[in-house]
Design a protein around this motif. Structure first.
Motif, PDB file in Angstrom:
ATOM      1  N   LEU A 146      20.063  24.978  13.664  1.00  0.00           N
ATOM      2  CA  LEU A 146      20.142  24.694  12.223  1.00  0.00           C
ATOM      3  C   LEU A 146      19.028  23.746  11.794  1.00  0.00           C
ATOM      4  CD1 LEU A 146      23.989  24.322  11.687  1.00  0.00           C
ATOM      5  CD2 LEU A 146      22.536  26.284  11.159  1.00  0.00           C
ATOM      6  N   ASN A 147      18.719  22.777  12.630  1.00  0.00           N
ATOM      7  CA  ASN A 147      17.646  21.829  12.336  1.00  0.00           C
ATOM      8  C   ASN A 147      16.306  22.571  12.253  1.00  0.00           C
ATOM      9  OD1 ASN A 147      16.611  19.311  11.805  1.00  0.00           O
ATOM     10  ND2 ASN A 147      16.713  18.600  13.903  1.00  0.00           N
ATOM     11  N   GLU A 148      16.055  23.438  13.208  1.00  0.00           N
ATOM     12  CA  GLU A 148      14.812  24.204  13.222  1.00  0.00           C
ATOM     13  C   GLU A 148      14.702  25.124  12.002  1.00  0.00           C
ATOM     14  OE1 GLU A 148      13.063  27.784  15.946  1.00  0.00           O
ATOM     15  OE2 GLU A 148      13.965  26.081  16.987  1.00  0.00           O
ATOM     16  N   ARG A 149      15.814  25.755  11.625  1.00  0.00           N
ATOM     17  CA  ARG A 149      15.808  26.646  10.467  1.00  0.00           C
ATOM     18  C   ARG A 149      15.546  25.866   9.172  1.00  0.00           C
ATOM     19  NH1 ARG A 149      17.727  31.671  11.924  1.00  0.00           N
ATOM     20  NH2 ARG A 149      18.357  32.348   9.836  1.00  0.00           N
ATOM     21  N   ALA A 150      16.141  24.675   9.051  1.00  0.00           N
ATOM     22  CA  ALA A 150      15.949  23.867   7.844  1.00  0.00           C
ATOM     23  C   ALA A 150      14.504  23.389   7.735  1.00  0.00           C
ATOM     24  CB  ALA A 150      16.904  22.680   7.851  1.00  0.00           C
ATOM     25  N   ILE A 151      13.916  22.986   8.845  1.00  0.00           N
ATOM     26  CA  ILE A 151      12.527  22.519   8.829  1.00  0.00           C
ATOM     27  C   ILE A 151      11.595  23.674   8.488  1.00  0.00           C
ATOM     28  CG2 ILE A 151      10.669  21.625  10.298  1.00  0.00           C
ATOM     29  CD1 ILE A 151      12.839  19.937  11.718  1.00  0.00           C
ATOM     30  N   THR A 152      11.850  24.845   9.081  1.00  0.00           N
ATOM     31  CA  THR A 152      11.013  26.016   8.808  1.00  0.00           C
ATOM     32  C   THR A 152      11.148  26.456   7.353  1.00  0.00           C
ATOM     33  OG1 THR A 152      11.273  26.726  11.092  1.00  0.00           O
ATOM     34  CG2 THR A 152      10.534  28.382   9.526  1.00  0.00           C
ATOM     35  N   ARG A 153      12.383  26.500   6.863  1.00  0.00           N
ATOM     36  CA  ARG A 153      12.644  26.941   5.484  1.00  0.00           C
ATOM     37  C   ARG A 153      11.970  26.023   4.459  1.00  0.00           C
ATOM     38  NH1 ARG A 153      14.243  31.485   2.830  1.00  0.00           N
ATOM     39  NH2 ARG A 153      15.713  31.013   1.213  1.00  0.00           N
ATOM     40  N   SER A 154      11.886  24.744   4.772  1.00  0.00           N
ATOM     41  CA  SER A 154      11.327  23.781   3.816  1.00  0.00           C
ATOM     42  C   SER A 154       9.830  23.586   3.981  1.00  0.00           C
ATOM     43  CB  SER A 154      12.018  22.430   3.976  1.00  0.00           C
ATOM     44  OG  SER A 154      11.658  21.844   5.215  1.00  0.00           O
ATOM     45  N   GLY A 155       9.241  24.214   4.961  1.00  0.00           N
ATOM     46  CA  GLY A 155       7.817  24.013   5.198  1.00  0.00           C
ATOM     47  C   GLY A 155       7.515  22.635   5.754  1.00  0.00           C
ATOM     48  N   GLY A 156       8.439  22.060   6.508  1.00  0.00           N
ATOM     49  CA  GLY A 156       8.232  20.754   7.119  1.00  0.00           C
ATOM     50  C   GLY A 156       8.629  19.583   6.236  1.00  0.00           C
ATOM     51  N   LYS A 157       9.182  19.838   5.062  1.00  0.00           N
ATOM     52  CA  LYS A 157       9.577  18.744   4.164  1.00  0.00           C
ATOM     53  C   LYS A 157      10.933  18.166   4.530  1.00  0.00           C
ATOM     54  CE  LYS A 157       6.703  20.458   0.537  1.00  0.00           C
ATOM     55  NZ  LYS A 157       6.583  21.585  -0.323  1.00  0.00           N
ATOM     56  N   VAL A 158      11.725  18.899   5.308  1.00  0.00           N
ATOM     57  CA  VAL A 158      12.977  18.368   5.824  1.00  0.00           C
ATOM     58  C   VAL A 158      12.665  17.693   7.154  1.00  0.00           C
ATOM     59  CG1 VAL A 158      15.225  18.980   6.792  1.00  0.00           C
ATOM     60  CG2 VAL A 158      14.472  20.045   4.679  1.00  0.00           C
ATOM     61  N   ARG A 159      13.042  16.434   7.267  1.00  0.00           N
ATOM     62  CA  ARG A 159      12.798  15.690   8.499  1.00  0.00           C
ATOM     63  C   ARG A 159      13.844  16.027   9.555  1.00  0.00           C
ATOM     64  NH1 ARG A 159       7.967  12.942   8.635  1.00  0.00           N
ATOM     65  NH2 ARG A 159       7.494  12.277   6.535  1.00  0.00           N
ATOM     66  N   GLU A 160      15.106  16.155   9.104  1.00  0.00           N
ATOM     67  CA  GLU A 160      16.187  16.410  10.047  1.00  0.00           C
ATOM     68  C   GLU A 160      17.403  16.918   9.300  1.00  0.00           C
ATOM     69  OE1 GLU A 160      18.722  13.984  13.450  1.00  0.00           O
ATOM     70  OE2 GLU A 160      17.216  12.940  12.275  1.00  0.00           O
ATOM     71  N   LEU A 161      18.183  17.773   9.956  1.00  0.00           N
ATOM     72  CA  LEU A 161      19.476  18.218   9.449  1.00  0.00           C
ATOM     73  C   LEU A 161      20.526  17.516  10.286  1.00  0.00           C
ATOM     74  CD1 LEU A 161      20.672  21.403   8.070  1.00  0.00           C
ATOM     75  CD2 LEU A 161      21.852  20.701  10.127  1.00  0.00           C
ATOM     76  N   ILE A 162      21.467  16.862   9.622  1.00  0.00           N
ATOM     77  CA  ILE A 162      22.509  16.101  10.299  1.00  0.00           C
ATOM     78  C   ILE A 162      23.839  16.809  10.100  1.00  0.00           C
ATOM     79  CG2 ILE A 162      23.726  13.887  10.416  1.00  0.00           C
ATOM     80  CD1 ILE A 162      21.162  12.641   9.183  1.00  0.00           C
ATOM     81  N   LEU A 163      24.472  17.210  11.194  1.00  0.00           N
ATOM     82  CA  LEU A 163      25.799  17.805  11.123  1.00  0.00           C
ATOM     83  C   LEU A 163      26.821  16.689  10.964  1.00  0.00           C
ATOM     84  CD1 LEU A 163      25.878  20.609  13.838  1.00  0.00           C
ATOM     85  CD2 LEU A 163      25.906  20.868  11.380  1.00  0.00           C
ATOM     86  N   GLU A 164      27.559  16.715   9.871  1.00  0.00           N
ATOM     87  CA  GLU A 164      28.573  15.691   9.653  1.00  0.00           C
ATOM     88  C   GLU A 164      29.926  16.131  10.190  1.00  0.00           C
ATOM     89  OE1 GLU A 164      28.474  14.738   5.510  1.00  0.00           O
ATOM     90  OE2 GLU A 164      26.409  14.029   5.622  1.00  0.00           O
ATOM     91  N   SER A 165      30.277  17.397   9.953  1.00  0.00           N
ATOM     92  CA  SER A 165      31.517  17.919  10.507  1.00  0.00           C
ATOM     93  C   SER A 165      31.395  19.401  10.747  1.00  0.00           C
ATOM     94  CB  SER A 165      32.709  17.626   9.583  1.00  0.00           C
ATOM     95  OG  SER A 165      32.607  18.384   8.400  1.00  0.00           O
ATOM     96  N   LEU A 166      32.163  19.885  11.711  1.00  0.00           N
ATOM     97  CA  LEU A 166      32.174  21.294  12.063  1.00  0.00           C
ATOM     98  C   LEU A 166      33.587  21.658  12.449  1.00  0.00           C
ATOM     99  CD1 LEU A 166      30.371  23.859  12.873  1.00  0.00           C
ATOM    100  CD2 LEU A 166      30.678  22.998  15.179  1.00  0.00           C
ATOM    101  N   VAL A 167      34.174  22.613  11.746  1.00  0.00           N
ATOM    102  CA  VAL A 167      35.529  23.052  12.026  1.00  0.00           C
ATOM    103  C   VAL A 167      35.508  24.547  12.220  1.00  0.00           C
ATOM    104  CG1 VAL A 167      37.903  23.174  11.167  1.00  0.00           C
ATOM    105  CG2 VAL A 167      36.488  21.201  10.613  1.00  0.00           C
ATOM    106  N   VAL A 168      36.069  25.007  13.336  1.00  0.00           N
ATOM    107  CA  VAL A 168      36.181  26.435  13.603  1.00  0.00           C
ATOM    108  C   VAL A 168      37.663  26.744  13.675  1.00  0.00           C
ATOM    109  CG1 VAL A 168      35.652  28.302  15.193  1.00  0.00           C
ATOM    110  CG2 VAL A 168      34.029  26.443  14.892  1.00  0.00           C
ATOM    111  N   GLN A 169      38.082  27.769  12.925  1.00  0.00           N
ATOM    112  CA  GLN A 169      39.488  28.133  12.879  1.00  0.00           C
ATOM    113  C   GLN A 169      39.657  29.598  13.128  1.00  0.00           C
ATOM    114  OE1 GLN A 169      41.385  26.833   9.334  1.00  0.00           O
ATOM    115  NE2 GLN A 169      43.194  28.069   9.672  1.00  0.00           N
TER     116      GLN A 169
END
Length: 162
Positions: free
Chosen positions: A139-162
């Motif tokens: 997800l971090n790599e996709r966000a950086i690629t999608r933004s053209g390097g303007k996103v420094r980092e994607l932080i996962l705050e919560s993840l729930v699988v049901q």
């Protein structure tokens, strides 16, 4: 009559010698107290200076001053397999806002990209600590690629699988 400091009856000290002894003892006690106080203050001063010298300098900020934390909307979607498994992701991105026209539009594009990716993974991909780490990196790599390097980092705050 000799002046030995005792009364003429020989029973005890005279008032003048008692007063003189009391004055001497008081001055002696004040001097010892002053020396002990100065020694204690000097010890505390040296201890504080040594602690201040041993304290490391504050760490430099990891991100530039123009970086901003932007929270993404909670994303809920189903997984590729099993069909009845759902995933909810709450994340934030750190943006370098110095050269972004509209951070809201960029965040929306990143949310769409994350949703599209989450629909392609299976439950086995996110199981365990290694699965969570791989998901975070993807997800971090996709966000950086999608933004053209303007996103420094994607932080996962919560993840729930049901």
């Amino acid at each position: 009559m000799s002046d030995s400091g005792f009364s003429s009856s020989g029973r005890g000290p005279t008032g003048a010698s008692l007063f003189g002894s009391l004055v001497i003892l008081t001055l002696l006690a004040a001097g010892v107290g002053a020396l002990a106080g100065m020694h204690l203050a000097d010890t505390v001063r040296r201890s504080v200076n040594a602690e201040a010298a041993a304290t490391p300098a504050p760490a430099a900020p990891v991100y530039p001053a123009l970086s901003r934390l932007r929270q993404l909307k909670p994303l809920v979607t189903n997984l590729a397999a099993p069909k009845d498994a759902w995933i909810r992701v709450q994340a934030s991105i750190i943006l370098d806002e110095s050269d972004i026209d509209d951070p809201g539009i960029l965040a929306g594009h990143i949310e769409e990209d994350i949703l599209a990716y989450l629909r392609t993974i299976t439950l086995e991909h996110v199981e365990g600590a290694a699965g969570l780490q791989h998901l975070r990196e993807d997800l971090n790599e996709r966000a950086i690629t999608r933004s053209g390097g303007k996103v420094r980092e994607l932080i996962l705050e919560s993840l729930v699988v049901q």
